[in-house]
Motif scaffolding. Structure first.
Motif, PDB file in Angstrom:
ATOM      1  N   GLU A   1      -4.766   0.307   6.838  1.00  7.73           N
ATOM      2  CA  GLU A   1      -3.736   1.093   6.151  1.00  7.73           C
ATOM      3  C   GLU A   1      -2.490   1.226   7.035  1.00  7.73           C
ATOM      4  O   GLU A   1      -1.358   1.132   6.566  1.00  7.73           O
ATOM      5  N   GLU A   2      -2.746   1.396   8.332  1.00 10.70           N
ATOM      6  CA  GLU A   2      -1.604   1.542   9.253  1.00 10.70           C
ATOM      7  C   GLU A   2      -0.782   0.265   9.345  1.00 10.70           C
ATOM      8  O   GLU A   2       0.439   0.305   9.413  1.00 10.70           O
ATOM      9  N   VAL A   3      -1.483  -0.846   9.343  1.00 11.66           N
ATOM     10  CA  VAL A   3      -0.780  -2.132   9.416  1.00 11.66           C
ATOM     11  C   VAL A   3       0.121  -2.283   8.197  1.00 11.66           C
ATOM     12  O   VAL A   3       1.290  -2.665   8.289  1.00 11.66           O
ATOM     13  N   GLN A   4      -0.425  -1.896   7.036  1.00  8.73           N
ATOM     14  CA  GLN A   4       0.341  -2.011   5.797  1.00  8.73           C
ATOM     15  C   GLN A   4       1.579  -1.112   5.825  1.00  8.73           C
ATOM     16  O   GLN A   4       2.665  -1.492   5.418  1.00  8.73           O
ATOM     17  N   LEU A   5       1.378   0.081   6.386  1.00  9.25           N
ATOM     18  CA  LEU A   5       2.476   1.046   6.487  1.00  9.25           C
ATOM     19  C   LEU A   5       3.580   0.506   7.405  1.00  9.25           C
ATOM     20  O   LEU A   5       4.771   0.633   7.108  1.00  9.25           O
TER      21      LEU A   5
ATOM     22  N   GLY B   1       6.125  14.614   0.502  1.00 10.05           N
ATOM     23  CA  GLY B   1       6.435  13.438  -0.326  1.00 10.05           C
ATOM     24  C   GLY B   1       7.758  12.754   0.017  1.00 10.05           C
ATOM     25  O   GLY B   1       8.224  11.888  -0.710  1.00 10.05           O
ATOM     26  N   VAL B   2       8.373  13.144   1.137  1.00  6.90           N
ATOM     27  CA  VAL B   2       9.648  12.531   1.531  1.00  6.90           C
ATOM     28  C   VAL B   2       9.395  11.559   2.698  1.00  6.90           C
ATOM     29  O   VAL B   2       8.513  11.794   3.530  1.00  6.90           O
ATOM     30  N   GLY B   3      10.174  10.505   2.783  1.00  8.60           N
ATOM     31  CA  GLY B   3      10.127   9.578   3.919  1.00  8.60           C
ATOM     32  C   GLY B   3       8.770   8.923   4.092  1.00  8.60           C
ATOM     33  O   GLY B   3       8.210   8.359   3.155  1.00  8.60           O
ATOM     34  N   LEU B   4       8.243   9.051   5.293  1.00  9.58           N
ATOM     35  CA  LEU B   4       6.971   8.407   5.610  1.00  9.58           C
ATOM     36  C   LEU B   4       5.848   8.924   4.711  1.00  9.58           C
ATOM     37  O   LEU B   4       4.948   8.182   4.316  1.00  9.58           O
ATOM     38  N   ASP B   5       5.919  10.193   4.408  1.00 10.20           N
ATOM     39  CA  ASP B   5       4.910  10.813   3.550  1.00 10.20           C
ATOM     40  C   ASP B   5       4.858  10.067   2.202  1.00 10.20           C
ATOM     41  O   ASP B   5       3.795   9.772   1.668  1.00 10.20           O
ATOM     42  N   ARG B   6       6.050   9.747   1.711  1.00 11.37           N
ATOM     43  CA  ARG B   6       6.106   9.036   0.425  1.00 11.37           C
ATOM     44  C   ARG B   6       5.533   7.621   0.608  1.00 11.37           C
ATOM     45  O   ARG B   6       4.710   7.171  -0.174  1.00 11.37           O
ATOM     46  N   LEU B   7       5.936   6.965   1.692  1.00  7.07           N
ATOM     47  CA  LEU B   7       5.450   5.593   1.921  1.00  7.07           C
ATOM     48  C   LEU B   7       3.930   5.564   2.053  1.00  7.07           C
ATOM     49  O   LEU B   7       3.257   4.706   1.513  1.00  7.07           O
ATOM     50  N   ARG B   8       3.408   6.588   2.771  1.00  4.92           N
ATOM     51  CA  ARG B   8       1.963   6.643   2.988  1.00  4.92           C
ATOM     52  C   ARG B   8       1.236   6.765   1.650  1.00  4.92           C
ATOM     53  O   ARG B   8       0.246   6.116   1.403  1.00  4.92           O
ATOM     54  N   ARG B   9       1.793   7.620   0.796  1.00  6.78           N
ATOM     55  CA  ARG B   9       1.192   7.771  -0.532  1.00  6.78           C
ATOM     56  C   ARG B   9       1.223   6.443  -1.288  1.00  6.78           C
ATOM     57  O   ARG B   9       0.261   6.047  -1.920  1.00  6.78           O
ATOM     58  N   GLU B  10       2.390   5.765  -1.162  1.00  2.00           N
ATOM     59  CA  GLU B  10       2.501   4.484  -1.885  1.00  2.00           C
ATOM     60  C   GLU B  10       1.465   3.494  -1.370  1.00  2.00           C
ATOM     61  O   GLU B  10       0.841   2.779  -2.143  1.00  2.00           O
ATOM     62  N   VAL B  11       1.277   3.494  -0.048  1.00  2.00           N
ATOM     63  CA  VAL B  11       0.291   2.574   0.526  1.00  2.00           C
ATOM     64  C   VAL B  11      -1.087   2.888  -0.042  1.00  2.00           C
ATOM     65  O   VAL B  11      -1.814   2.016  -0.501  1.00  2.00           O
ATOM     66  N   ARG B  12      -1.427   4.182  -0.052  1.00  2.00           N
ATOM     67  CA  ARG B  12      -2.753   4.562  -0.550  1.00  2.00           C
ATOM     68  C   ARG B  12      -2.921   4.186  -2.011  1.00  2.00           C
ATOM     69  O   ARG B  12      -3.930   3.635  -2.409  1.00  2.00           O
TER      70      ARG B  12
END
Ligand code: PEP
Ligand code: MG
Length: 759
Positions: A419-423, A744-755
């Protein structure tokens, strides 16, 4: 009492494992207090009970079998209250709980004290007497003192057992783990390699040796090298020695002979131990013996043995270092991480670090972050010496280290790694985009560097300048001060790699937790002592050679600016500027086309926040060192894992001071940057931008995370958030405000998208 305590602790410290430690303990206490019974109960967390681990006086068959729940019996009462309980009629107490296996019905007087380590009750130490009498205050004081001294020893012995997969009472422990503090984010799974500080006998583990003959030869060679050293030393200082002192040298040489210490070590190697382990074992046994003797002269001999054996160990380690083979991916584990240890592993093979000492704000943790290495710091009782070669999962987000993981555990973490690699790939997509808010406010993202590898990583991540080159890092990796020419080459590499972008070089900031092995500074309070600019002011020759090197390195590039650390008096700025001007003038006269670079001042000593007017008058730019500013404002040692929970640059007082500095520097029209770790925290970066910081300088690892945050918010939103943050009463309130508002902003949003992408 002190003498008895000392001799118990000496014996306990020499014990080989937990069982031996506890046996020595109960025997010695029974003796010292002349009691009928002395027992120790330890908490086994896997079953949530206090297990009778050792006893003198109670039925031996009960040891390891009898256990009490926290709410059970007088032992449970001591643990629950975390206080001593002293009774003269134990059986009449409502919490009295009779356990037939122990046959303790005859003992009426009871004194139990908790064994507490890092605010946790590890167990209970109990003494019992047949007749009804209260133990006196002296007995109680003795037991409390002993228990306090013992707690770390017991905790460490428990950890060693845990590293071998056992709980304190010997039950199998699947997935053992050790908690520390998050040092640098990221998860890695790899083989652990133990790295020792040079010549420290107390941390060397036993390890089996493959080629006994070769190991003995190797050991004898090192022994001979020390003999030669001592002989040379003896000759060198011959004239200054009295006859009895000369005899001491002969005694040392005798100790090192094949028939004394040397023979003992060889015999242990013959039994299969490696030379370092055998030497440490022999040394420890002799040191313990001498240290426990009640005679000052003989006790001093323990120091001689330690010194001699440390010299031999030094040779063993130095020679072995050259032949050590590192696994292709390894995690360095150690007692106290140093910059040199980070550099010891060949490039590309080091993937993470774990340090028993230090905190997230220690300089080495900052360095690990800059190198993109996940790190866990301050792991109390970390049995690093036992874990050499074991498989380890390092969770740098949560500050936890798992050892010898099961397949399920490994799979779980492999998933997180994926997951981290994807992020990271997601973040890469914004690398070339500007760091600009949704309403068009531009902020510059610069990086902090120390090694050339950081520079190359930083460029790849789209950094717009170097906001802090910690020049002391290359100094820390050497064995003597670099010459002006050597420094010029190091600085030129940085300037060239970033040209035409600006590079901010900070003058030497040693002291505190940044020692130089070849320039030892011994102080009671190193963070309040001779640090940073103070050393430079007392050693103008070092300062001058450094700035001359910086200026020479900048010829033709002209992208240098110089930053002064730890300023606490305006006079330090004046003197430094005068010396820099002098260096520039002299170089010019020597024929180098050097220009005078912009000079900046770090605000990291709180007093300077009230002298911004004087600072801006004297400097071209200001850079806030939020790491030290926080440490000094909150009176929290940035390096001490015990108080690391109190260290936060989101403390309202820290935020208010930063805001005040920002208002005054921007009003004076000077450039303002921040180069402390706070800049790399995406949530904090929003507040800093709102305060008016022009440049956020951080470790390269966090740069894109900060950019993702700033590109996902407006300046107006950030300013509204800052107003609220400045009104909060404590750190927790600021943190929950930021969590709530930046959800849900910035990295938080990206992390959600990855998941979501994975579902
Ligand atoms: C600081 O104190 O914030 C800083 C950047 O300097 P260092 O961490 O190197 O002490
Ligand atoms: Mg600092």
């Amino acid at each position: 009492m002190l003498q008895i305590l000392h001799s118990i602790m000496t014996e306990v410290n020499g014990a080989r494992d937990l069982a031996a430690t506890l046996d020595i303990l109960v025997r010695s206490v029974q003796n010292a207090l002349a009691t009928r019974v002395c027992s120790v109960y330890l908490l086994d967390r896997s079953i949530g009970r206090y297990v009778l681990m050792a006893s003198q006086g109670l039925d031996a068959a009960a040891v390891g079998r009898v256990s009490l729940a926290p709410q059970e019996g007088l032992v449970g009462l001591v643990a629950q209250r975390a206080e001593p309980v002293n009774l003269d009629n134990a059986s009449a107490h409502p919490r009295y709980h009779y356990i037939p296996e122990t046959r303790e019905e005859e003992y009426e007087s009871f004194l139990g004290v908790p064994v507490i380590h890092h605010a946790q009750v590890l167990g209970v130490l109990v003494v019992q007497q047949k007749e009804r009498r209260k133990f006196n205050a002296e007995d109680e004081a003795f037991l409390i003192t002993l228990s306090a001294q013992l707690a770390p020893v017991i905790a460490l012995a428990e950890s060693k057992g845990m590293a071998q997969g056992f709980t304190p009472s010997g039950k199998r422990n699947r997935n053992p783990y050790f908690d520390g503090v998050p040092g640098a984010p990221g998860v890695v799974i790899a083989q652990a390699i133990t790295v020792f500080p040079p010549a420290d006998l107390s941390v060397i583990p036993n390890r089996s040796c493959v080629d006994i003959k070769a190991e003995i030869k190797f050991f004898n060679g090192c022994l001979e090298a020390v003999r030669v050293d001592i002989n040379e030393l003896k000759i060198k200082i011959k004239g200054q020695l009295r006859p009895e002192e000369r005899e001491l040298f002969d005694a040392y040489l005798h100790m090192l002979s094949d028939s004394a210490l040397g023979a003992e070590v060889v015999s242990l190697i013959e039994q299969g131990n490696w030379a370092q382990g055998a030497l440490a074992q022999v040394a420890q046994a002799h040191i313990n013996n001498f240290a426990s003797i009640n005679d000052d002269y003989l006790r001093e001999r323990a120091t001689d043995i330690k010194d001699l054996c440390s010299r031999v160990l030094y040779y063993l380690q130095e020679k072995q270092k050259k032949t050590r083979v590192y696994p292709p991916r390894c995690i360095v584990i150690c007692e106290e991480l140093s910059a040199a240890m980070l550099a010891e592993v060949p490039k590309g093979q080091l993937v993470g670090v774990v340090s028993a000492e230090g905190s997230a704000h220690s300089h080495v943790a900052i360095l690990a972050r800059a190198m993109g290495l996940p790190a866990v710091m301050g792991v109390a009782n970390f049995p690093f010496a036992e874990l050499d070669g074991h498989e380890v999962i390092l969770d740098g987000h949560n500050g936890r280290v798992y050892t010898d993981p099961t397949d399920e555990m490994r799979q779980r973490f492999q998933e997180i790694v994926r997951e981290e690699v994807q992020l990271t790939e997601e973040l890469e997509s914004i690398k070339e985009l500007p760091c600009e808010t949704l309403d068009g406010h531009r902020v510059q993202l610069w990086v902090n560097t120390g090694l050339l590898t950081d520079v190359l990583r930083s460029r790849e991540r789209g950094a717009e300048g170097i906001g802090l080159f910690r020049t002391e890092v290359p100094f820390m990796l050497r064995e003597s001060f670099p010459t002006e020419t050597e420094q010029t080459a190091i600085y030129r590499d940085q300037l060239e790699a970033f040209h035409p972008k600006m590079v901010t070089m900070r003058t030497l900031d040693i002291g505190g937790d940044k020692p130089l092995s070849y320039f030892p500074i011994k102080e009671d309070n190193p963070f309040l002592g001779w640090r940073g600019i103070r050393v430079s002011m007392d050693h103008p020759e070092l300062f001058l050679s450094q700035v001359r090197a910086m200026l020479r390195a900048s010829v033709g590039f002209n992208n240098l600016q110089i930053l002064l650390p730890m300023i606490s008096q305006v006079g330090e700025i004046d003197t430094s500027t005068m010396l820099i001007r002098r260096a520039q003038r002299e170089l010019f006269e020597e024929g180098h086309a050097v220009q005078m670079p912009p000079i900046g001042v770090m605000i990291e000593v709180p007093a300077m926040a009230w002298q911004v007017a004087e600072i801006v008058k004297r400097s071209d730019f200001v850079s806030v060192g939020s790491n030290d500013l926080t440490q000094y404002m909150l009176a929290v040692d940035r390096n001490n894992p015990r108080v690391t929970n109190l260290f936060s640059n989101l403390h309202p007082a820290v935020l208010r001071v930063m805001n005040k500095i920002a208002e005054e520097v921007t009003a004076a029209g000077k450039k303002l940057s921040i180069c402390g770790e706070m800049a790399g925290n995406p949530a904090a970066s929003v507040l800093l931008m709102a305060m008016g910081f022009d440049i956020l300088s951080m470790n390269a690892t966090n740069l894109l995370k900060v950019k993702a945050m700033i590109r996902d918010i407006t300046l107006a939103q950030a300013k509204a958030l800052l107003v609220q943050a400045l009104q909060q009463e404590d750190t927790e309130a600021v943190v929950s405000l930021l969590d709530r508002e930046l959800h849900g902003v910035g990295l938080d949003r990206l992390r959600r998208e990855v998941r979501e992408g994975q579902d």
